[in-house]
Design an enzyme around this catalytic site. Structure first.
Site, short mmCIF file in Angstrom:
data_model
loop_
_atom_site.label_atom_id
_atom_site.label_comp_id
_atom_site.label_asym_id
_atom_site.label_seq_id
_atom_site.Cartn_x
_atom_site.Cartn_y
_atom_site.Cartn_z
N GLU A 142 0.68 -1.29 0.06
CA GLU A 142 0.00 0.11 0.19
C GLU A 142 0.82 1.15 0.01
O GLU A 142 1.05 2.10 0.92
CB GLU A 142 -1.01 0.02 1.29
CG GLU A 142 -2.06 -1.01 1.09
CD GLU A 142 -3.15 -0.69 2.11
OE1 GLU A 142 -3.04 0.16 3.03
OE2 GLU A 142 -4.15 -1.24 1.60
N GLU A 313 -6.80 -7.59 -0.49
CA GLU A 313 -7.10 -7.56 0.94
C GLU A 313 -8.66 -7.34 0.80
O GLU A 313 -9.13 -6.35 0.61
CB GLU A 313 -6.47 -6.55 1.52
CG GLU A 313 -5.15 -6.88 1.72
CD GLU A 313 -4.35 -5.80 2.54
OE1 GLU A 313 -5.00 -4.93 3.53
OE2 GLU A 313 -3.06 -5.70 2.76
N TRP A 321 -9.97 0.52 11.78
CA TRP A 321 -9.29 1.89 11.56
C TRP A 321 -10.22 3.15 11.31
O TRP A 321 -9.90 4.03 11.09
CB TRP A 321 -8.11 1.83 10.86
CG TRP A 321 -8.54 1.09 9.76
CD1 TRP A 321 -8.44 -0.03 9.27
CD2 TRP A 321 -9.33 1.38 8.25
NE1 TRP A 321 -8.76 -0.82 8.13
CE2 TRP A 321 -9.51 0.35 7.46
CE3 TRP A 321 -10.17 2.58 7.80
CZ2 TRP A 321 -10.18 0.43 5.93
CZ3 TRP A 321 -10.82 2.78 6.79
CH2 TRP A 321 -10.67 1.59 5.79
N GLU A 361 -3.64 -3.91 15.23
CA GLU A 361 -4.70 -4.30 14.67
C GLU A 361 -5.58 -5.41 15.18
O GLU A 361 -6.29 -6.48 14.68
CB GLU A 361 -4.19 -4.73 13.18
CG GLU A 361 -4.03 -3.47 12.58
CD GLU A 361 -3.72 -3.93 11.07
OE1 GLU A 361 -3.60 -4.97 10.51
OE2 GLU A 361 -3.43 -2.91 10.21
N MET A 363 -8.34 -5.59 16.90
CA MET A 363 -9.55 -5.29 16.79
C MET A 363 -10.11 -5.61 15.48
O MET A 363 -11.12 -5.21 14.89
CB MET A 363 -10.34 -3.89 17.43
CG MET A 363 -10.11 -3.93 18.89
SD MET A 363 -11.22 -5.04 19.50
CE MET A 363 -12.70 -4.66 19.61
N HIS A 364 -9.08 -6.01 14.29
CA HIS A 364 -9.27 -6.34 13.21
C HIS A 364 -9.86 -7.48 12.83
O HIS A 364 -9.06 -8.46 13.09
CB HIS A 364 -8.26 -5.83 12.36
CG HIS A 364 -8.60 -5.72 10.86
ND1 HIS A 364 -9.04 -6.78 9.96
CD2 HIS A 364 -8.50 -4.54 10.05
CE1 HIS A 364 -9.11 -6.28 8.70
NE2 HIS A 364 -8.84 -5.02 8.93
#
Ligand code: GAL
Length: 673
Positions: A142, A313, A321, A361, A363-364
């Site tokens: 990215e 992805e 986020w 991350e 909580m991803h």
């Protein structure tokens, strides 16, 4: 059409890898991306190379029958490297160093970082180039994420004058192109040009535009270095990069020229929160995402590498986020997956395999929960696996599935990064967001049931029944000539306000706006009416529809305008004009007015449209036709759209998050095959 997943073997105990690999295969996953953040494990201290664990991970995955995408780890330079070479860090517009502690802490211009990147990429490539399980390489991760394109480091400031010298040849040419005489900004040497930050009031817009071009070119060079390094070390498989959504900070067409496959990272719920839609829309689509967000990016990135593209992805559950992070409505992970395939994706790969119980991350969501048991997307993944298998088993369908990505849609929508930068540099009207404007044109066309090809201003658009340019601010004679020949061979063309209003040097064109597009459109812009939020001049379209403009209105010099006026604002100003199959819209129109205008254009171009219920979208891939319901409640497809025979899955009534797929040889909307 293959499923994939992003996997971080370095996050999990060695004993778990084989089970993960088996479970991936059982779930229908064929492609696994690894490695892209693993530098500190590959080289814990300078020169101490530890590839054994990665060799092992590659073997475990390969033995299970998986194909691997190997990521180069340059998005996360490790601590020892930053300590030894702090000059690689980027610097923001306030002069603050963008330091170590998360990721993407490097400046694209840094010659030191380029050398260090070349070294690690080459070490990896030499080791794995010939590995039969590696099907592709991903460069970095990215580019530009976390606002990292524009940098004002010492390295960037030193390189900018060289870049200018190559572009302009002489300082006289530069002074002339920019109009540097304004406010005594003439220079006598390229090295006198400073990066456009820290000025008392706004910096010279032409310098800002060139600085953005320069930073974009630094990404191109950096990516090319990685590609060349991989090739030199013997990599012969595809090379891909994962681009982002809602991101225009560099020219992706330029970067993609060095890649074999373009991919992007699709997070529909996170981006709904970040996007420009109003609160009511965001509420309605809270757990589904906006129906045109993913489609727009699928089509944008499909435009980059001759139709070859992936979703690298795919969001499988809540992300971490956004301002607030919704759980997807049951069924949406399946819908998003099928939608990508419908737009021609070769691979849809989920991020990530297993939710991390640690770090930024945690909580991803992943396909597995942090404890390694299946998460909510799991049953949807299995359903997609079975549905893809069923489609592939159908002879006709699989033949069509093989190579449909290069088919032409009936409509081409032009997208130009420099034009978007031009609007950001001199917005002139509050909230004029050119990306949002492109999305609104895309949405209007998709609400009419159409497939769309996004094209760059350099593309030949001859043969498209309809070509639309929502906001092509920078237009030159070559573009005008291409549009003219498309028009002469039967295309209808629709051009939005502000198009042609600047030259490549960000000057007002000699003949006034729309500059190079003047002869084609038959209009001349006299002045601009910048519209503040509540100022919305009303208009009536030819079919009696009442609507309004927002944000922007071009006011025309009618002495020099030869096009006929089709619709006007209540105050008499022209809104829509036409000349020889070319229409000019003088304003940013509200959604329904834009839809009405484009529907009329489609009628004139002999493109069949469908009135779709709110939240429903269609997409064709070969002889397969897909319908998607983004509404949180059920919807009926219009009668006659879905034939009784040839149904692959679903019905005329789509539940919330529903997908229907059928085969049809009579795709009247796709008239251009
Ligand atoms: C992407 C990124 C991944 C991960 C993901 C989370 O932007 O490439 O590494 O951070 O977002 O949604």
């Amino acid at each position: 059409m293959q499923l994939g997943v992003c996997y971080y073997p370095e996050h999990w105990p060695r004993e778990r890898w084989a089970q993960d690999a088996r479970d991936m295969v059982d779930a229908g996953i064929r492609v696994v991306r690894i490695g892209e953040f693993a530098w500190s494990r590959l080289e814990p201290t300078s020169g101490q190379l530890e590839f054994a664990w990665l060799d092992d991970a590659v073997s475990v995955l390969a033995d299970a029958g998986l194909k691997i995408v190997m990521g180069t780890p340059t998005a996360t330079p490790p601590k020892w490297l930053v300590d030894a070479h702090p000059e690689i860090l980027a610097v923001d517009e306030n002069g603050a160093v963008r330091g170590y502690g998360s990721r993407r802490h490097y400046c694209f211009s840094s010659p030191v970082y380029r050398t260090l990147s070349e070294r690690i990429v080459s070490l990896m490539a030499e080791r794995y180039a010939q590995h039969p399980a590696i099907m592709a390489w991903q460069t970095d991760n990215e580019y530009g994420c976390h606002d990292t394109i524009l940098s004002y480091s010492v390295a960037a400031r030193a390189r900018f004058p060289q870049w200018l010298a190559a572009r302009y040849g002489s300082v006289e040419a530069l002074n002339e192109a920019w109009g540097s005489v304004f406010w005594s900004m003439e220079v006598t040497d390229f090295t006198q040009v400073e990066a456009p930050v820290g000025t008392v009031t706004e910096p010279h817009p032409a310098i800002v535009l060139d600085y953005r071009r320069f930073c974009s070119d630094m990404v191109v060079e950096y990516n090319r270095l990685q590609v060349d390094t991989l090739r030199t070390a013997g990599v012969s498989v595809d090379i891909v990069h994962n681009f982002m959504g809602l991101f225009t900070e560099f020219d992706h067409f330029d970067v993609a020229r060095d890649l074999d496959i373009a991919s992007w990272d699709s997070y529909p719920l996170g981006f709904l929160e970040r996007g420009a839609h109003d609160e009511a829309t965001k509420g309605f689509y809270r757990q589904q995402g906006h129906p045109d967000f993913a489609g727009f990016h699928h089509d944008l990135y499909r435009a980059m590498c001759k139709g070859r593209w992936w979703v690298m992805e795919q969001q499988p559950g809540p992300v971490n986020w956004a301002i607030s992070n919704a759980a997807p409505l049951p069924g949406m992970v399946r819908l998003w997956s099928h939608e990508a395939f419908a737009h021609g994706a070769e691979v849809v790969s989920y991020f990530r395999w297993r939710q991390a119980p640690f770090a930024q991350e945690q909580m991803h969501a992943g396909l597995l929960r942090p404890d390694g048991t299946p998460a909510s997307a799991w049953p949807e993944l299995l359903q997609v696996r079975d549905e893809l298998a069923a489609m592939a088993m159908h002879d006709d369908a699989s033949a069509q599935i093989e190579a449909p990505a290069r088919e032409r849609a009936p409509v081409a929508l032009m997208f130009d990064y420099a034009s978007i930068w031009a609007c950001q540099i001199q917005p002139h009207a509050e909230n004029f967001d050119a990306l949002e404007l492109h999305l609104s044109w895309y949405s209007a066309l998709r609400r009419l049931g159409l497939d769309i090809d996004i094209v760059s201003p350099c593309d030949d658009v001859t043969g498209y029944p309809l070509v639309v340019l929502p906001c092509q601010v920078i237009a030159d004679d070559a573009l005008a000539a291409r549009l003219c020949s498309a028009r002469n061979s039967g295309s209808r063309i629709v051009i939005g306000a502000r198009s042609g209003s600047r030259t490549a040097d960000l000057r007002i064109p000699d003949q006034l706006a729309p500059g190079a597009l003047t002869a084609l459109t038959g209009v001349t812009v006299d002045r601009v009416d910048g519209l503040r939020p509540a100022a919305e001049p009303a208009l009536t379209l030819t079919n009696g529809h009442r609507g309004h403009a927002l944000r922007w209105r071009d006011m025309l010099d009618m002495q020099r305008t030869t096009a006929s006026v089709l619709s006007r604002f209540d105050d008499g100003e022209p809104a829509i004009l036409q000349q020889n199959s070319v229409s000019y819209l003088t304003a940013w129109l509200d959604e329904d007015s834009l839809l009405a205008v484009l529907e009329a254009e489609c009628r004139d171009a002999d493109i069949a449209t469908v009135a779709l219920p709110q939240g429903v979208r269609l997409r064709r891939r070969g002889t397969l036709c897909f319908a998607f319901n983004y509404a949180p409640e059920s919807r009926w497809l219009p009668d006659g759209l879905m034939p009784e025979s040839g149904r692959v899955t679903g019905n005329q009534q789509l539940p919330a998050a529903g997908v229907s797929i059928w085969r049809s040889d009579d795709l009247n909307v796709d008239t251009n095959k």
